[in-house]
Design an enzyme around this catalytic site. Structure first.
Site, PDB file in Angstrom:
ATOM      1  CG  ASN A 209      -0.187  -0.092   2.531  1.00 27.34           C
ATOM      2  OD1 ASN A 209       0.572   0.823   2.848  1.00 27.34           O
ATOM      3  ND2 ASN A 209      -0.334  -1.192   3.262  1.00 27.34           N
ATOM      4  CE  LYS A 288       7.793 -12.009 -14.809  1.00 27.73           C
ATOM      5  NZ  LYS A 288       8.603 -11.371 -15.874  1.00 27.73           N
ATOM      6  CG  PHE A 322      -2.846   5.306  13.287  1.00 29.70           C
ATOM      7  CD1 PHE A 322      -2.033   5.216  14.412  1.00 29.70           C
ATOM      8  CD2 PHE A 322      -2.780   6.444  12.510  1.00 29.70           C
ATOM      9  CE1 PHE A 322      -1.165   6.247  14.742  1.00 29.70           C
ATOM     10  CE2 PHE A 322      -1.912   7.483  12.834  1.00 29.70           C
ATOM     11  CZ  PHE A 322      -1.114   7.384  13.955  1.00 29.70           C
ATOM     12  CE  LYS A 336     -10.792  -0.251  11.616  1.00 27.93           C
ATOM     13  NZ  LYS A 336      -9.944   0.414  10.593  1.00 27.93           N
ATOM     14  CE  LYS A 340      -9.376  -3.782  14.759  1.00 31.52           C
ATOM     15  NZ  LYS A 340      -8.429  -3.752  13.630  1.00 31.52           N
TER      16      LYS A 340
END
Ligand code: PMT
Length: 400
Positions: A209, A288, A322, A336, A340
């Site tokens: 990302n 690959k 976060f 969250k 959590k």
């Protein structure tokens, strides 16, 4: 905090050099013993005699003159210093230190010291905004050097913009923070995660990302500045850490999990800023993958939710997560916090200009377990990181 402290005031060749006389005077009023080190260019703007008179100490200019403090002047100064303040700090001194150039008394002394070094920037606005200067500043921050940014205003060169030496009281207050020996996180262990994870598809390709690690590395730096023993677990980034941070480099979410679980029990504060992949390719090819006619589908399987696992293991730790969202940011983030077992979450809308991946700034809202929220305006990731750590310190004291 300045009582009995030896401050080395480095003065370089900018028009603001004349303001160093005022800085010396203010430092002495705060109880410091001030030793001035001038570059040749600085002497175009203020004389050594002025500074010698105000500081009541020798002024150091050349490498190879009669010895005042020790046989090797720059080492003597470097060892004697409790803190270096370079004011004004020009583009030239920033560039030389970032490149490791030590060709005069000031640069050799800076390179030789273990004391904190604070650069109070002052230069023409276009020089300050030059990408080369900005990169030098960011690199030095990552290496553990500290900065007071220039202020906006009319500059001596007639320009208007960010380039004026900051108010002397701002410089001295920031410097004083660096002198604080008993820091709020002395003796505390802080674990930070940063950057992306890379989930391999074959020996050539992986899923990742946009995280650059800047947010997490800034949090680690601020924790270090506040006295913590800092461990930073980071995915692949080009960020460099400050001296004193234990850096553990990982690639995959599974590796990040193992590293974090290993450290967690001993930690006082954990801040999970990393952008961890929720899924990984179910199969990683040994060779690959060759393209075939038609489409290719890739089956993904879940990665462990590291933050969720930590929430279950949490005893006295302050656990900060976060949330990188693109819509309903506060709703998802609040969910969250509960799911959590977090102490608080840093919610950022990564679609907002000036927030999220890659930039130098972030715009976040802190959402606490008791439902309270604290919205922070757009600020540098360093300043955002400082706010995050300060809130965690408050919770740490609250838990004890
Ligand atoms: O690195 P920068 O370029 O500076 O960008 C900063 C940032 C945008 C990456 C940062 O501000 C940020 O938002 N980091 C969290 C990104 C993220 O993964 O958010 P999330 O909503 O997908 O994850 C929620 C929380 O769970 C995060 O604390 C994450 O570390 C954690 N997580 C997620 C997945 C997983 N498998 N395990 C986890 O622990």
């Amino acid at each position: 905090m300045y009582e009995g402290k030896n401050i080395i005031l480095g003065i370089t060749g900018g028009i603001a050099a004349y303001k160093s006389a005022d800085l010396v005077s203010r430092l002495k009023k705060r109880g410091a013993d001030v030793f001035c080190v001038m570059t040749d260019a600085a002497q175009e703007f203020i004389t050594p005699l002025t500074l010698r008179t105000i500081s009541n100490n020798p002024v150091f200019i050349k490498m190879f003159t009669e010895k005042c403090l020790t046989n090797v002047e720059h080492i003597g100064l470097a060892d004697r210093a409790d803190l270096f303040i370079i004011a004004p700090a020009t583009a030239n001194i920033i560039g030389k230190i970032n490149c490791g150039i030590a060709d005069d008394l000031l640069t050799t002394t800076i390179m030789a010291t273990k004391a904190p070094v604070l650069f109070a920037l002052a230069m023409n606005v276009n020089m300050y905004l030059n990408p080369i200067v900005q990169e030098n500043i960011e690199n030095l921050k990552r290496k553990g050097y500290y900065f007071v940014e220039p202020e906006e205003g009319i500059l001596a060169c007639g320009y208007e913009g960010k380039g004026r030496l900051a108010n002397p009281e701002v410089i001295l207050d920031r410097a004083e923070e660096l002198l604080i020996k008993v820091k709020p996180l002395n003796g505390r262990k802080v674990l930070v995660t940063a950057g992306p994870t890379c989930e391999p598809l074959d020996p050539v390709r992986y899923i990742t990302n946009h995280s650059t690690g800047k947010m997490g590395f800034a949090i680690a730096r601020q924790a270090l500045l506040l006295g913590a023993d800092v461990t930073l677990v980071s995915g692949p980034t080009n960020q460099g850490t400050s001296k004193g941070i234990k850096l553990i480099r990982i690639q995959t979410a599974l590796q990040m999990r193992d590293a974090v679980i290993e450290e967690f029990a001993e930690c006082d504060i954990v801040v999970k800023a990393a952008a961890v992949a929720d899924y990984r390719p179910k199969y990683t090819a040994n060779d690959k993958i060759k393209k075939q006619p038609g489409d290719l589908s890739i089956e993904l399987e879940r990665n462990p939710d590291i933050l969720f696992e930590l929430g279950k293991k949490k005893v006295n730790q302050v656990l900060v997560g976060f949330a990188a969202e693109t819509k309903d940011v506060l709703k998802y983030a609040a969910e969250k916090v509960k799911a959590k077992n977090l102490d608080y979450i840093v919610a950022n809308d990564i679609t907002q200009p000036g927030a999220g991946f890659g930039g130098e700034t972030n715009i976040v809202t802190l959402i606490f377990a008791d439902g309270k929220t604290k919205a922070l305006p757009q600020m540098s990731k360093e300043e955002t990181a400082r706010e995050i750590i300060i809130e965690a310190i408050k919770l740490l004291h609250f838990k004890e």
